[in-house]
Design an enzyme around this catalytic site. Structure first.
Site, PDB file in Angstrom:
ATOM      1  N   ARG A 114       5.754  19.982  11.016  1.00 33.45           N
ATOM      2  CA  ARG A 114       5.513  18.687  11.680  1.00 33.45           C
ATOM      3  C   ARG A 114       6.763  18.245  12.444  1.00 33.45           C
ATOM      4  NH1 ARG A 114       2.724  13.616  11.589  1.00 33.45           N
ATOM      5  NH2 ARG A 114       4.040  11.835  11.097  1.00 33.45           N
TER       6      ARG A 114
ATOM      7  N   HIS B  76       6.251  20.039   6.099  1.00 26.69           N
ATOM      8  CA  HIS B  76       6.854  18.979   6.913  1.00 26.69           C
ATOM      9  C   HIS B  76       7.806  19.545   7.970  1.00 26.69           C
ATOM     10  CE1 HIS B  76       5.964  14.786   6.790  1.00 26.69           C
ATOM     11  NE2 HIS B  76       7.204  14.451   7.048  1.00 26.69           N
TER      12      HIS B  76
ATOM     13  N   HIS C  45       3.027   7.393  13.978  1.00 23.41           N
ATOM     14  CA  HIS C  45       4.064   6.485  13.478  1.00 23.41           C
ATOM     15  C   HIS C  45       3.729   5.048  13.861  1.00 23.41           C
ATOM     16  CE1 HIS C  45       7.377   9.808  13.311  1.00 23.41           C
ATOM     17  NE2 HIS C  45       6.620   9.790  12.230  1.00 23.41           N
TER      18      HIS C  45
ATOM     19  N   LYS D 217      -1.539   7.536   7.496  1.00 20.74           N
ATOM     20  CA  LYS D 217      -1.022   6.434   6.678  1.00 20.74           C
ATOM     21  C   LYS D 217      -1.586   5.103   7.164  1.00 20.74           C
ATOM     22  CE  LYS D 217       3.347   8.485   5.151  1.00 20.74           C
ATOM     23  NZ  LYS D 217       4.813   8.350   5.149  1.00 20.74           N
TER      24      LYS D 217
ATOM     25  N   ARG E 252       0.472  15.745   8.967  1.00 22.58           N
ATOM     26  CA  ARG E 252       1.094  15.601   7.652  1.00 22.58           C
ATOM     27  C   ARG E 252       0.360  16.547   6.694  1.00 22.58           C
ATOM     28  NH1 ARG E 252       0.382  10.144   9.462  1.00 22.58           N
ATOM     29  NH2 ARG E 252       2.370   9.048   9.744  1.00 22.58           N
TER      30      ARG E 252
ATOM     31  N   TYR F  22      13.967  11.848  16.239  1.00 22.88           N
ATOM     32  CA  TYR F  22      13.868  13.128  16.942  1.00 22.88           C
ATOM     33  C   TYR F  22      14.713  13.158  18.211  1.00 22.88           C
ATOM     34  CZ  TYR F  22      10.206  13.947  13.591  1.00 22.88           C
ATOM     35  OH  TYR F  22       9.527  14.098  12.406  1.00 22.88           O
TER      36      TYR F  22
END
Length: 311
Positions: free
Chosen positions: A247, A244, A270, A175, A151, A279
């Site tokens: 990524r 992004h 994730h 995150k 990220r 994806y």
């Protein structure tokens, strides 16, 4: 809002930063979203949190939509408010009958697939000769974004002690303050090997950031975005080049080659597999295009000239 209500709001932000250990960027996002709601409350002469009703929150969502905010942005605002009122009820003991945000839905918006750059275009982006240390830094940043699926926040916050060149891996905190270890690709490793000695010539002696600005201190989010935009123009690439996108391209290309959704989930950091599954839609879209062009039952019939017949 009165001063007492605003004091409670500031305590909530401190709770997010120190007890839940959320990143400064996430805390700033909560502040911005709830500030927007506070402005709405002040327009409606609401001065205390217990006076906020379910209908007021619904009205706020509607006003946000009319101002042009998309469904995702409104959903983020509602999520921030839901968390905030949960804090008021359970942590501050404020007498609120029920969380007024529960049950309020954001308007649905069409899901957009993430923008990816195909493998041939990525080669054009990264296989270039650089002549200046700024260009070398930019190339190293893009290689890391694409090689490791970072990220933007993870790239900018990357410190020297998170790199292990001998093991060819980096440790990043993403995150939710979750840490993951990522391999560094061969190409990225080579560019890093050129960048790190050069970096020493241009940074402050006590600087620990891997990527620095022209001032010698940690590079900012906006600077990275601006440099990639400039890279796109200078290389005459004519693509949507932004952090992004690299990524997304990392995830799409890896999934296309391996079909290992769980591994891609781990590499991206994730929390939920459903986030990674987008994806698979990108991969299917690519397969569908190949099918439409190649399958004899999918192709449009050829326009053939009518033969002249003689009686």
């Amino acid at each position: 809002m009165n001063s007492a209500s605003l004091i409670v709001f500031n305590k909530f932000l401190e709770h997010l930063a120190h007890e839940r250990c959320l990143s400064p960027l996430t805390v700033s996002s909560y502040r911005r979203d709830i500030d927007a709601f506070i402005g709405h409350c002040q327009q409606r002469k609401i001065s205390q949190w217990p006076d906020v009703s379910h209908n007021l929150v619904r009205e706020f969502a509607g006003v946000s939509h009319r101002k042009g905010l998309g469904g995702r942005s409104i959903q983020r605002r509602l999520s921030a408010l839901r968390t905030f009122f949960h804090y008021l009820i359970n942590k501050q003991g404020i007498k609120i009958t029920a969380n007024p945000v529960v049950g309020v839905q954001a308007p649905k918006t069409e899901k957009k697939l993430p923008h990816c750059i195909d493998a041939d275009q990525m080669q054009k982006v990264l296989d270039v000769t650089v002549t200046h240390w700024i260009q070398l830094r930019d190339l190293a940043m893009m290689e890391m974004l694409y090689s490791c699926g970072l990220r933007l926040s993870e790239l900018v916050s990357l410190n020297l002690n998170q790199l292990d060149i001998a093991l060819q891996e980096i440790t990043v905190t993403g995150k939710g303050n979750k840490t993951r270890i990522l391999p560094i690709g061969r190409k990225a490793l080579a560019v890093l090997g050129n960048w790190l000695p050069e970096r020493k010539q241009h940074c402050h002696s006590d600087e620990i950031a891997v990527f620095i600005s022209s001032r010698g201190s940690r590079i900012s989010h906006r600077n990275v975005q601006a440099r990639m935009k400039q890279w796109n123009l200078s290389q005459d690439l004519n693509i949507r080049l932004h952090p992004h996108a690299l990524r997304h391209s990392f995830a799409s290309h890896l999934l296309e080659s391996s079909s290992n959704l769980r591994a891609v989930q781990e590499l991206l950091g994730h929390a939920n597999l459903s986030t990674t599954q987008i994806y698979t839609h990108l991969d299917f879209q690519h397969l569908a295009e190949v099918y439409d062009k190649a399958h004899p039952r999918a192709r449009k019939p050829r326009q053939t000239a009518k033969r002249k017949t003689t009686e």
